[in-house]
Design a protein around this motif. Structure first.
Motif, PDB file in Angstrom:
ATOM      1  N   SER A 127       0.648  -1.371  -0.146  1.00 37.38           N
ATOM      2  CA  SER A 127       0.109   0.402  -0.140  1.00 37.38           C
ATOM      3  C   SER A 127       0.888   0.961  -0.025  1.00 37.38           C
ATOM      4  O   SER A 127       0.350   2.722  -0.058  1.00 37.38           O
ATOM      5  CB  SER A 127      -1.030  -0.658   1.181  1.00 37.38           C
ATOM      6  OG  SER A 127       0.213   0.025   2.299  1.00 37.38           O
ATOM      7  N   ASP A 153       1.992   3.043   7.183  1.00 44.68           N
ATOM      8  CA  ASP A 153       1.088   4.001   7.596  1.00 44.68           C
ATOM      9  C   ASP A 153       0.543   3.668   9.298  1.00 44.68           C
ATOM     10  O   ASP A 153      -0.607   2.776   9.264  1.00 44.68           O
ATOM     11  CB  ASP A 153      -0.624   2.704   6.924  1.00 44.68           C
ATOM     12  CG  ASP A 153      -0.074   1.220   6.622  1.00 44.68           C
ATOM     13  OD1 ASP A 153       0.687   0.983   7.311  1.00 44.68           O
ATOM     14  OD2 ASP A 153      -0.270   0.944   5.129  1.00 44.68           O
ATOM     15  N   TYR A 177       0.686   0.496  10.308  1.00 45.75           N
ATOM     16  CA  TYR A 177      -0.009  -0.785  10.744  1.00 45.75           C
ATOM     17  C   TYR A 177       0.884  -1.750  11.288  1.00 45.75           C
ATOM     18  O   TYR A 177       1.978  -2.240  11.057  1.00 45.75           O
ATOM     19  CB  TYR A 177      -0.483  -1.613   9.852  1.00 45.75           C
ATOM     20  CG  TYR A 177      -2.128  -1.145   9.251  1.00 45.75           C
ATOM     21  CD1 TYR A 177      -3.334  -1.406  10.488  1.00 45.75           C
ATOM     22  CD2 TYR A 177      -2.380  -0.439   7.992  1.00 45.75           C
ATOM     23  CE1 TYR A 177      -4.298  -1.020   9.803  1.00 45.75           C
ATOM     24  CE2 TYR A 177      -3.642   0.378   7.934  1.00 45.75           C
ATOM     25  CZ  TYR A 177      -4.578  -0.073   8.947  1.00 45.75           C
ATOM     26  OH  TYR A 177      -6.029   0.957   9.100  1.00 45.75           O
ATOM     27  N   LEU A 199       2.176   9.123   7.361  1.00 43.71           N
ATOM     28  CA  LEU A 199       1.554   8.192   6.947  1.00 43.71           C
ATOM     29  C   LEU A 199       1.327   8.029   5.671  1.00 43.71           C
ATOM     30  O   LEU A 199       1.593   6.589   5.038  1.00 43.71           O
ATOM     31  CB  LEU A 199       0.119   8.153   7.641  1.00 43.71           C
ATOM     32  CG  LEU A 199      -0.049   8.458   8.895  1.00 43.71           C
ATOM     33  CD1 LEU A 199      -1.700   9.341   9.052  1.00 43.71           C
ATOM     34  CD2 LEU A 199       0.133   7.924   9.696  1.00 43.71           C
ATOM     35  N   PRO A 227      -3.914   7.378   3.556  1.00 40.57           N
ATOM     36  CA  PRO A 227      -3.714   6.293   3.023  1.00 40.57           C
ATOM     37  C   PRO A 227      -5.105   5.631   4.701  1.00 40.57           C
ATOM     38  O   PRO A 227      -5.187   6.205   5.308  1.00 40.57           O
ATOM     39  CB  PRO A 227      -2.816   5.433   3.475  1.00 40.57           C
ATOM     40  CG  PRO A 227      -1.586   6.104   3.878  1.00 40.57           C
ATOM     41  CD  PRO A 227      -2.201   7.721   4.102  1.00 40.57           C
ATOM     42  N   ALA A 228      -5.349   4.238   4.217  1.00 36.24           N
ATOM     43  CA  ALA A 228      -5.683   3.762   5.678  1.00 36.24           C
ATOM     44  C   ALA A 228      -4.559   3.719   6.414  1.00 36.24           C
ATOM     45  O   ALA A 228      -3.285   3.500   6.293  1.00 36.24           O
ATOM     46  CB  ALA A 228      -6.486   2.378   5.657  1.00 36.24           C
ATOM     47  N   TYR A 229      -4.979   3.943   7.896  1.00 37.82           N
ATOM     48  CA  TYR A 229      -4.634   3.805   8.721  1.00 37.82           C
ATOM     49  C   TYR A 229      -4.733   3.227  10.542  1.00 37.82           C
ATOM     50  O   TYR A 229      -6.204   3.804  10.391  1.00 37.82           O
ATOM     51  CB  TYR A 229      -3.357   5.249   8.687  1.00 37.82           C
ATOM     52  CG  TYR A 229      -3.711   5.808   9.532  1.00 37.82           C
ATOM     53  CD1 TYR A 229      -3.755   6.372  10.739  1.00 37.82           C
ATOM     54  CD2 TYR A 229      -4.614   6.942   8.815  1.00 37.82           C
ATOM     55  CE1 TYR A 229      -4.680   7.422  11.628  1.00 37.82           C
ATOM     56  CE2 TYR A 229      -5.399   7.656   8.843  1.00 37.82           C
ATOM     57  CZ  TYR A 229      -5.232   8.241  10.382  1.00 37.82           C
ATOM     58  OH  TYR A 229      -5.979   9.357  10.981  1.00 37.82           O
ATOM     59  N   ASP A 230      -3.340   2.826  10.645  1.00 36.66           N
ATOM     60  CA  ASP A 230      -3.945   2.187  12.356  1.00 36.66           C
ATOM     61  C   ASP A 230      -4.118   3.613  13.809  1.00 36.66           C
ATOM     62  O   ASP A 230      -3.313   4.302  13.712  1.00 36.66           O
ATOM     63  CB  ASP A 230      -2.490   1.435  12.525  1.00 36.66           C
ATOM     64  CG  ASP A 230      -2.906   1.010  14.302  1.00 36.66           C
ATOM     65  OD1 ASP A 230      -3.033   1.280  15.201  1.00 36.66           O
ATOM     66  OD2 ASP A 230      -2.490  -0.550  14.193  1.00 36.66           O
ATOM     67  N   ARG A 231      -4.958   3.998  13.488  1.00 38.65           N
ATOM     68  CA  ARG A 231      -5.394   5.419  14.233  1.00 38.65           C
ATOM     69  C   ARG A 231      -5.549   4.520  15.640  1.00 38.65           C
ATOM     70  O   ARG A 231      -4.535   5.808  16.317  1.00 38.65           O
ATOM     71  CB  ARG A 231      -6.931   5.513  13.878  1.00 38.65           C
ATOM     72  CG  ARG A 231      -7.607   5.880  13.152  1.00 38.65           C
ATOM     73  CD  ARG A 231      -9.619   6.054  12.546  1.00 38.65           C
ATOM     74  NE  ARG A 231      -9.208   6.091  11.635  1.00 38.65           N
ATOM     75  CZ  ARG A 231      -8.968   7.425  10.808  1.00 38.65           C
ATOM     76  NH1 ARG A 231      -8.427   8.300  11.085  1.00 38.65           N
ATOM     77  NH2 ARG A 231      -9.946   7.738   9.528  1.00 38.65           N
TER      78      ARG A 231
END
Length: 376
Positions: A216, A297, A299, A325, A333-337
């Protein structure tokens, strides 16, 4: 729309000439094809054919009929919708594509399956994109960071144009002399000047780029490779480039050539951020003069809490830590909040950074001032 798979039925208009050719290129991609050359029963769809020549002709057509940005979007859609990625292993396909960051990311993901006959063509495509990025980003980055490095070195004997008046006034407040007859007013006598020392040739700051190479992050890896080469070209910076998934690879010895760096990456796989940061931490020689930039990101496939504790330990040792990120024009992107929130609690905001903003972020980090975090 007057073009596309449903245009005749919806408008009663049959495209002719150039419009008909444009209609065919759109229908091949958006007319319901399920795979190269395939279509759903009853659907009107030309497809791209199951061969590289057919796809190469289509790529040539879209470059004829549509502007560059539209071509790049259509290429990305073709890769995702029609399995075009497999056909990129053919040299003639690479000669037909419109090169951009996204295409480079796809090529890097295909790297392990790429035959030797295609590898040189792929390197030429990657080289073109890298050269374009360097032309756009290099000069501004060097200028911005050179100024930050100048300002980060303080001296008590500055030249007049290098005096930092805000710091000088604060340093001399005890020398306040009131003006006669005007209570509360006065002047500050600057017995001690504070200013900026101009940088010399010696290395004064260290930068570590620690880049997540999971699939990603493809566009971020491309930009990080380019910026790594730019930073490495500055004599007053000692720059390291580390890429990681579940393993850690130090590409510092290749940092001068972003193409070599990119072909040394392995996009995809898992992620162990803590292991990567442990490696970076083990290479620190002057923590108080070091900026570590984590591009991920967040994760984490490794031990979650230990990664955060390691960042805290690095900051406590004096490291200026930056968490991005993404380093691309695509936004966050989608990420670990949860991890992003944990880093923010340590005073490390995690945010997506565009290539145009990156020089300002690095300048702020080198000067140890608040980062220019984008709103939203």
């Amino acid at each position: 729309m007057v073009l596309g798979s449903d245009s005749t039925e919806s408008t009663g208009h049959t495209p002719q000439g150039r419009d008909a050719a444009m209609d065919r290129t759109l229908t091949a991609l958006y007319g319901g094809a399920r795979s190269p050359g395939g279509r759903a029963p009853g659907e009107r769809a030309a497809g791209l054919g199951a061969s590289a020549p057919a796809a190469a002709r289509w790529l040539g057509d879209i470059r004829t009929y549509f502007p560059g940005p539209v071509v790049q979007v259509m290429q990305r859609d073709a890769i995702e919708r029609l399995g075009l990625a497999a056909l990129l292993l053919e040299p003639e396909m690479l000669d037909a594509v419109e090169a951009d960051v996204h295409l480079v990311g796809t090529l890097l993901q295909l790297g392990g399956a790429m035959p030797e006959t295609t590898r040189e063509s792929a390197r030429a495509v990657v080289r073109k994109v890298v050269d374009d990025l360097e032309r756009r980003l290099a000069n501004r980055t060097r200028t911005t960071l050179a100024g930050a490095l100048d300002r980060s070195a303080r001296t008590g004997r500055p030249r007049p144009r290098d005096i930092d008046w805000n710091r000088t006034v604060r340093a001399n407040l005890r020398n306040h002399v009131p003006l006669p007859g005007d209570e509360g007013a006065g002047t500050v006598v600057p017995e001690r000047l504070v200013g900026y020392a101009r940088s010399g040739r010696a290395v004064r700051k260290e930068v570590v780029l620690c880049v997540d190479q999971s699939g990603s992050m493809a566009a971020s890896v491309v930009h990080a490779a380019v910026f790594g080469a730019v930073l490495a070209s500055m004599r007053s910076l000692d720059t390291r480039l580390i890429v990681f998934d579940t393993a850690v690879v130090d590409l510092t010895d290749q940092i001068d050539d972003p193409v070599d760096v990119l072909f040394g990456t392995r996009l995809g796989g898992g992620t162990d951020i803590d292991r990567a940061l442990a490696y970076c931490q083990s290479r620190l020689t002057r923590p108080a003069d070091t900026v570590v930039v984590l591009i991920s990101d967040l994760y984490e496939g490794g031990i979650r809490d230990r990664m955060v504790r390691r960042v805290a330990a690095m900051k406590e040792s004096g490291v200026e830590f930056v968490a991005l990120l993404a380093l691309s024009d695509e936004g966050a992107p989608a990420y670990d909040r949860d991890h992003a929130a944990a880093l923010a609690a340590l005073g490390v905001p995690a945010f997506a950074c565009t290539p145009d903003l990156f020089p300002e972020v690095m300048a702020a980090a080198l000067e140890k001032r608040p980062l220019p975090v984008p709103e939203g």
